[in-house]
Design an enzyme around this catalytic site. Structure first.
Site, PDB file in Angstrom:
ATOM      1  N   GLU A 134      42.684  21.257  52.194  1.00 37.33           N
ATOM      2  CA  GLU A 134      42.292  22.286  51.187  1.00 37.33           C
ATOM      3  C   GLU A 134      41.731  23.740  50.686  1.00 37.33           C
ATOM      4  O   GLU A 134      40.787  23.280  51.686  1.00 37.33           O
ATOM      5  CB  GLU A 134      42.654  21.690  49.859  1.00 37.33           C
ATOM      6  CG  GLU A 134      42.389  22.120  48.985  1.00 37.33           C
ATOM      7  CD  GLU A 134      41.863  20.267  47.525  1.00 37.33           C
ATOM      8  OE1 GLU A 134      41.644  21.474  46.974  1.00 37.33           O
ATOM      9  OE2 GLU A 134      41.398  19.300  48.851  1.00 37.33           O
TER      10      GLU A 134
ATOM     11  N   ASP B 109      40.515  32.836  43.931  1.00 39.48           N
ATOM     12  CA  ASP B 109      39.942  33.445  42.753  1.00 39.48           C
ATOM     13  C   ASP B 109      41.044  34.715  42.546  1.00 39.48           C
ATOM     14  O   ASP B 109      41.926  35.303  43.417  1.00 39.48           O
ATOM     15  CB  ASP B 109      39.030  34.881  43.810  1.00 39.48           C
ATOM     16  CG  ASP B 109      37.976  35.622  43.001  1.00 39.48           C
ATOM     17  OD1 ASP B 109      38.793  35.955  42.180  1.00 39.48           O
ATOM     18  OD2 ASP B 109      36.667  35.311  43.460  1.00 39.48           O
TER      19      ASP B 109
ATOM     20  N   LYS C 154      41.048  42.994  38.639  1.00 37.52           N
ATOM     21  CA  LYS C 154      40.978  44.074  38.666  1.00 37.52           C
ATOM     22  C   LYS C 154      41.771  44.456  39.806  1.00 37.52           C
ATOM     23  O   LYS C 154      42.064  44.687  41.314  1.00 37.52           O
ATOM     24  CB  LYS C 154      39.637  44.700  38.883  1.00 37.52           C
ATOM     25  CG  LYS C 154      38.849  44.216  38.030  1.00 37.52           C
ATOM     26  CD  LYS C 154      36.872  45.131  38.036  1.00 37.52           C
ATOM     27  CE  LYS C 154      35.759  44.344  37.162  1.00 37.52           C
ATOM     28  NZ  LYS C 154      35.046  44.968  37.277  1.00 37.52           N
TER      29      LYS C 154
ATOM     30  N   THR D  55      42.841  19.418  36.858  1.00 31.45           N
ATOM     31  CA  THR D  55      41.467  18.550  36.976  1.00 31.45           C
ATOM     32  C   THR D  55      40.390  19.161  35.227  1.00 31.45           C
ATOM     33  O   THR D  55      41.996  19.731  34.568  1.00 31.45           O
ATOM     34  CB  THR D  55      41.150  20.349  37.338  1.00 31.45           C
ATOM     35  OG1 THR D  55      41.404  20.737  37.540  1.00 31.45           O
ATOM     36  CG2 THR D  55      41.543  19.542  39.104  1.00 31.45           C
ATOM     37  N   ARG D  56      39.478  19.270  35.380  1.00 28.50           N
ATOM     38  CA  ARG D  56      38.936  19.862  33.700  1.00 28.50           C
ATOM     39  C   ARG D  56      39.172  21.352  33.305  1.00 28.50           C
ATOM     40  O   ARG D  56      39.442  22.004  32.846  1.00 28.50           O
ATOM     41  CB  ARG D  56      37.504  19.269  33.848  1.00 28.50           C
ATOM     42  CG  ARG D  56      36.769  19.849  32.943  1.00 28.50           C
ATOM     43  CD  ARG D  56      35.206  19.011  33.190  1.00 28.50           C
ATOM     44  NE  ARG D  56      34.642  19.263  34.215  1.00 28.50           N
ATOM     45  CZ  ARG D  56      33.517  19.332  35.401  1.00 28.50           C
ATOM     46  NH1 ARG D  56      32.113  18.218  34.301  1.00 28.50           N
ATOM     47  NH2 ARG D  56      33.499  19.612  36.256  1.00 28.50           N
TER      48      ARG D  56
END
Length: 286
Positions: A115, A190, A194, A263-264
């Site tokens: 992971e 991520d 841009k 997930t949160r």
């Protein structure tokens, strides 16, 4: 200096000394050589002693490629620091690029899923608890998340988790044997939104080529993102790559599999109207 000398010898009758010839001007200094490339440091020194995660595990072993991650400097809580100090020597490892990991020994013969990027580790711990017969090698550079995942693993008695500190590309390229992984998970990487930063996105053809060499034939690469343009890029490059095939027969995105927890972070995105896309592609057996 002449005035000073006369004041020291006012009665001297010695003939005046001929002025000393002027020294030739020093040659212009050569410009300093361009500084050698120094990879970015995550932390200036280890906070956890010799048994904790190293501040820059690969050191000079880094290459000059464009990074797909940005180390985050966040406060480490007391409980996270305690977990790092106590448990790193047992369940943690540094990605130093100096050895090939023996996954069979590390995970007691379990099949291993890598992971990449686990955040604070809640989803990782849930998946490990739900599937104790699968080992999870969880790689990240976020120190608070490393400590939190170690604490969750201890609390849940999850001996099928190992936490890897450092660059996952070095881990894949130099520390994992060919065909050694039963799966690869990249959840919410991520998105580098841009346009000038798109080259930093992890899911690129070169990454897929490397990943395919470490995945066993038939192993699944599972990506998830809530950034629509990145999801489109993932689908495009995965669909075009000769080493992977979509597990969805008609192509396109897959439904969220039951084993990937909500997930949160994901829930917050859904509350804001974000659409989460899952992509499950299998390494071709040929």
């Amino acid at each position: 200096m002449g005035i000073v000398s006369e004041s020291l010898n006012p009665q001297s009758s010695a003939p005046e000394a001929a002025p000393a010839p002027q020294a030739a001007p020093a040659p212009e200094a050569a410009p300093a050589p361009e500084a050698a490339y120094t990879p970015p440091r995550w932390r200036t020194e280890s906070r956890f002693g010799p048994e904790g995660p190293a501040p820059d595990p690969a050191g000079s072993h880094h290459d000059r490629r464009i990074r797909s991650f940005q180390p985050r400097r966040s406060r480490v809580t007391t409980s996270q620091e305690d977990a790092l100090r106590r448990l790193w020597g047992t369940w943690g490892l540094d990605i130093d690029g100096k050895r090939v990991l023996d996954l069979d020994t590390l995970f007691d013969g379990r099949p291993v899923v890598l992971e990449i990027g686990f955040g604070m580790g809640e989803a990782t711990a849930q998946m490990a608890a739900a599937d104790p017969e699968t080992g999870i090698l969880a790689a990240d550079v976020h120190t608070p998340g490393q400590g939190n995942l170690l604490a969750l693993a201890e609390r849940g008695g999850l001996d099928n988790i190992r936490v890897a500190n450092g660059d996952a590309i070095i881990l894949l390229r130099e520390m994992l044997a060919p065909d050694s992984l039963a799966g690869l998970r990249v959840y919410f990487p991520d998105p580098w939104p841009k346009k000038r930063h798109h080259k930093r996105r992890l899911i690129q053809p070169e990454f897929l080529t490397l990943a395919a060499t470490r995945l066993a034939p038939g192993a699944v690469l599972h990506c998830a993102t809530d950034w629509e343009p990145y999801a489109e890029q993932m689908l495009e490059v995965l669909s075009a790559h000769p080493d992977f095939e979509n597990t969805v027969p008609e192509g396109g995105y897959a439904p969220r599999p039951a084993f990937r927890p909500l997930t949160r972070f994901e829930g917050q995105g859904l509350d804001k109207g974000h659409v989460v896309h899952d992509l499950l592609f299998r390494r071709r057996k040929n």
